[in-house]
Design a protein around this motif. Structure first.
Motif, short mmCIF file in Angstrom:
data_model
loop_
_atom_site.label_atom_id
_atom_site.label_comp_id
_atom_site.label_asym_id
_atom_site.label_seq_id
_atom_site.Cartn_x
_atom_site.Cartn_y
_atom_site.Cartn_z
N VAL A 112 31.63 49.78 57.49
CA VAL A 112 32.61 50.55 58.07
C VAL A 112 31.83 52.09 58.14
N ASN A 113 31.20 52.63 57.10
CA ASN A 113 30.80 53.97 57.46
C ASN A 113 29.30 54.27 57.88
N GLN A 114 28.56 53.37 57.82
CA GLN A 114 27.40 53.35 58.32
C GLN A 114 27.02 52.64 59.50
N LEU A 115 27.67 51.39 59.62
CA LEU A 115 27.46 50.78 60.80
C LEU A 115 28.47 51.30 61.86
N GLY A 116 29.52 51.75 61.46
CA GLY A 116 30.64 52.17 62.23
C GLY A 116 31.30 50.94 63.03
N ILE A 117 31.54 50.03 61.99
CA ILE A 117 32.40 48.91 62.43
C ILE A 117 33.97 48.96 62.10
N ASP A 118 34.84 48.94 63.17
CA ASP A 118 36.20 49.19 62.85
C ASP A 118 36.86 48.32 61.70
N ARG A 119 37.44 48.95 60.70
CA ARG A 119 37.79 48.23 59.59
C ARG A 119 38.97 47.26 59.82
N GLU A 120 39.61 47.69 61.05
CA GLU A 120 40.89 46.57 61.60
C GLU A 120 40.30 45.41 62.46
N HIS A 121 38.75 45.31 62.49
CA HIS A 121 38.41 44.15 62.95
C HIS A 121 37.69 43.24 61.81
N LEU A 122 37.80 43.73 60.68
CA LEU A 122 37.15 42.97 59.76
C LEU A 122 38.09 41.99 58.93
N TYR A 123 37.64 40.80 58.55
CA TYR A 123 38.25 40.16 57.57
C TYR A 123 37.38 39.51 56.88
N VAL A 124 37.74 39.00 55.60
CA VAL A 124 36.90 38.23 54.57
C VAL A 124 37.49 36.93 53.95
N THR A 125 36.22 36.17 53.54
CA THR A 125 36.60 34.98 52.93
C THR A 125 36.31 35.04 51.25
N ILE A 126 37.06 34.38 50.46
CA ILE A 126 36.62 34.26 49.12
C ILE A 126 36.58 32.74 48.68
N PHE A 127 36.21 32.59 47.60
CA PHE A 127 36.12 31.21 46.97
C PHE A 127 37.46 30.59 46.63
N ALA A 128 37.70 29.60 47.09
CA ALA A 128 39.14 29.12 46.47
C ALA A 128 39.30 28.52 45.41
N GLY A 129 38.29 28.00 44.73
CA GLY A 129 38.25 27.01 43.69
C GLY A 129 38.26 25.91 43.80
N ASP A 130 37.78 25.01 42.68
CA ASP A 130 37.75 23.44 42.68
C ASP A 130 37.94 22.92 41.37
N ALA A 131 37.46 21.71 41.22
CA ALA A 131 37.42 21.18 39.96
C ALA A 131 36.41 21.77 38.89
N ASP A 132 35.28 22.24 39.43
CA ASP A 132 34.37 22.85 38.48
C ASP A 132 34.36 24.36 38.30
N VAL A 133 34.76 24.98 39.38
CA VAL A 133 34.58 26.51 39.29
C VAL A 133 35.98 27.13 39.78
N PRO A 134 36.52 28.16 38.95
CA PRO A 134 37.67 28.76 39.25
C PRO A 134 38.07 29.24 40.64
N GLU A 135 38.96 29.69 41.00
CA GLU A 135 39.23 30.76 42.29
C GLU A 135 38.72 32.04 41.92
N ASP A 136 38.09 32.77 42.82
CA ASP A 136 37.64 34.10 42.53
C ASP A 136 38.60 34.96 42.82
N THR A 137 39.74 35.30 41.78
CA THR A 137 40.49 36.01 41.85
C THR A 137 40.03 37.78 41.63
N GLU A 138 38.93 37.60 41.13
CA GLU A 138 38.42 39.01 41.04
C GLU A 138 38.14 39.72 42.31
N SER A 139 37.54 38.96 43.22
CA SER A 139 36.98 39.34 44.53
C SER A 139 38.26 39.61 45.36
N PHE A 140 39.21 38.84 45.04
CA PHE A 140 40.41 38.97 45.89
C PHE A 140 41.20 40.46 45.38
#
Ligand code: SER
Length: 587
Positions: A112-140
């Protein structure tokens, strides 16, 4: 923002945040589980698992780099707007220095601040979790609570999308969070954007078991591995329509377009990509060969060379591209400044390809129709790709679909994987006429030159020693070539010299090698030499080398005598009464 500015900004940003700036490692990794460097983290694998000490090696637990990468998975897609073989990856890494709560805000700040990309244009993905590895609630939490990204712009995905598997068969791995940029806020809410940055949280060491299932073991100290493709970023920040319009490609694209006007842009894109990546591979020491990285390089070069024929390109693309790429990238990657060495490798491969292709053209003549198997063998042996077959012999490949050929290639790969013969991916001899034997395309080229030399030497021997000289046999491999002929005594030094001179003179006159198919009786009348003992079919082929030599022969031969090279008689001996044997070589 130019590509050099992006690189610089990225490295300074992380340097200011306690990262050691580490140079790119070569494209040939120091890691036997992979062929080429495909990610920025690769050179750091030992640091994640505690096998090497980052403090000792670069004085910090954190590192940042712009890494040269090469991925073969996209090779067939090259030519569209985004896919490349060689690319550069910006990355920041940590081996126990920091984790999610630093890595995510820094990435956000940079975008946002160095590249100047509009924060409203951003979205992100995180790991949903599965049988072996839990959902990434910390990143959320970090994205939502610390940074303030609304919930509807945080998407959850599974293993396929939000988990970085090990490079090669084993290595550090873990869940990821990825930053996407859409054209506008609406696009961001709808999840319609491009991924620009992949942040991997290396919490595990992954290893494939015998069923290829990934078995995860927790790493003692979790690490950070992020990767952001420079080319994609350049497209976005330069408002370019595609990667070939960014400053990373424009000089080369323009040079090719100018050298040969009227070429389809897609063709020029493929050429630009392959030229650039070949130059980088060669600069890192890869040489064209039939296996591993050398084979990948050979494929790229063959496609370039095939295109020059297919699209009738007269410009010397190698001579054109080397200075452009070197000038453009030499400051960042000094190895591409070795222009003479790089050009020499390219030129040598070009010569080999042209020789092999001339043989391939002859080979094509032998087929009525070309099956998938034939097409595969024409490619493997002579470097004639499918597209070129369509160009050279459209009628013969009419019934052949590219998918059939791909099926054949897959089969072949399975065979070589099954550990059949290493050499030339499962084949033994690829040429065996009885007289000539070769097991690689290079060997085919060598034995073919030697074969043409045997015709020249027979003609020369007859000129020097008289027409009682007749060929009694020959045996040619890439390592040695022998030629037996009727003659009662050892040749004097002077005679040897005369024969060599005559052959070399015929070579330097660059006589065309032509072939004619004739009914046997007519062929005999031409005065062509033939074995008296042999039984010939109804129709025979006669090879002529200018006015110097004419013989019954099944080939293959080079197209012009100059291609034979410098000729020498290296040894002579007797093989029974009235028959002499000479060993010959060509340089
Ligand atoms: N290893 C990850 C990638 O290559 C992040 O650097 O995308």
């Amino acid at each position: 923002m130019t590509a050099p500015e992006i690189r610089k900004k990225f490295l300074s940003f992380f340097k200011e945040r306690g990262h050691a700036v580490v140079p790119s490692s070569p494209l040939i990794p120091d890691d036997p589980s992979v062929l080429l460097t495909t990610a920025g983290m690769q050179q750091f694998k030992p640091y994640y698992v505690g096998k090497a000490d980052p403090q000792r090696d670069f004085g910090s637990l954190n590192a940042t780099s712009v890494q040269k990468c090469f991925r073969t998975s996209d090779i067939e897609e090259v030519g569209d707007d985004t896919h490349l073989t060689f690319f550069e990856m910006l990355g920041n890494f940590s081996f126990g220095g920091y984790f999610k709560k630093e890595a995510i805000p820094w990435a956000y700040d940079f975008v946002v601040n160095q590249l100047g990309i509009d924060r409203e244009h951003l979205y992100v993905t995180i790991f949903a979790g599965d049988a072996d590895v839990p959902e990434d609630t910390e990143s959320f939490k970090i994205w939502h609570e610390t940074i303030g990204i609304p919930k509807d712009r945080i998407r959850r995905h599974g293993r396929e999308d939000n988990f970085w598997g090990p490079t090669g068969s084993e290595g550090p791995c873990g869940p990821t969070t990825e930053i996407y940029v859409a054209a506008n806020a609406e696009g961001a809410r709808a999840g319609k954007g491009v991924e620009i940055w992949n942040l991997v949280f290396n919490e595990f060491y992954g290893k494939q078991d015998e069923h290829k299932k990934l078995v995860l073991e927790k790493l003692v100290v979790p690490g950070i591995d992020t990767g952001m493709g420079l080319e994609r970023l350049a497209v976005m920040l330069q408002g370019a329509k595609n990667v070939f319009e960014t400053d990373l490609f424009r000089p080369l694209m323009t040079a090719i377009h100018e050298a040969q006007q009227g070429l389809d842009d897609r063709v020029v894109r493929v050429l630009a990509d392959h030229l650039r990546s070949s130059i980088f591979l060669i600069a890192d020491g890869v040489r064209p060969s039939n296996k591993e990285a050398g084979y990948i390089l050979r494929r790229l070069l063959r496609r370039i060379l095939a295109y020059t024929i297919q699209y009738d390109i007269h410009a010397d693309l190698f001579a054109l591209a080397v200075p452009v790429v070197s000038g453009q990238f030499g400051d960042v990657y000094p190895e591409v400044r070795k222009t003479n060495e790089i050009l020499a490798v390219l030129t040598e491969e070009k010569t080999k390809f042209e020789r092999a292709l001339a043989l391939g053209m002859k080979e094509i003549e032998r087929y009525e129709t070309i099956s998938a198997k034939d097409a595969f063998s024409l490619y493997e042996t002579f470097g004639v790709p499918f597209e070129l077959l369509q160009e050279l012999a459209p009628a013969k490949v009419k019934g052949l679909k590219k998918e059939d050929l791909e099926e054949e290639i897959k089969k072949h790969q399975e065979i070589s994987r099954a550990g059949a013969e290493k050499k030339f991916g499962g084949h033994g001899l690829i040429l065996n006429t009885g007289e000539l034997k070769a097991s690689t395309p290079e060997e085919v080229v060598t034995v073919t030159r030697l074969h043409t030399a045997t015709h020249l030497v027979q003609a020369a021997l007859r000129k020097v020693l008289g027409t009682e000289v007749h060929q009694m046999g020959s045996d040619i491999t890439a390592e040695r070539a022998r030629f037996d002929f009727s003659f009662p005594r050892k040749l004097t030094e002077e005679e040897v010299k005369k024969v060599e001179d005559l052959v070399n003179d015929a070579v330097s006159r660059d006589l065309p090698v032509t072939v004619q198919e004739l009914p046997i009786e007519e062929a005999k009348k031409t005065g062509a030499l033939y074995f008296f003992k042999e039984k010939y079919p109804e129709r025979v082929t006669v090879y002529s080398m200018g006015d110097f030599s004419k013989e019954f022969c099944g080939g293959p031969h080079v197209t012009n005598t100059l291609k034979v090279g410098k000729f020498k008689i290296t040894k002579q001996e007797s093989v029974g009464a009235g028959v002499r044997r000479i060993r010959i070589s060509v340089e």
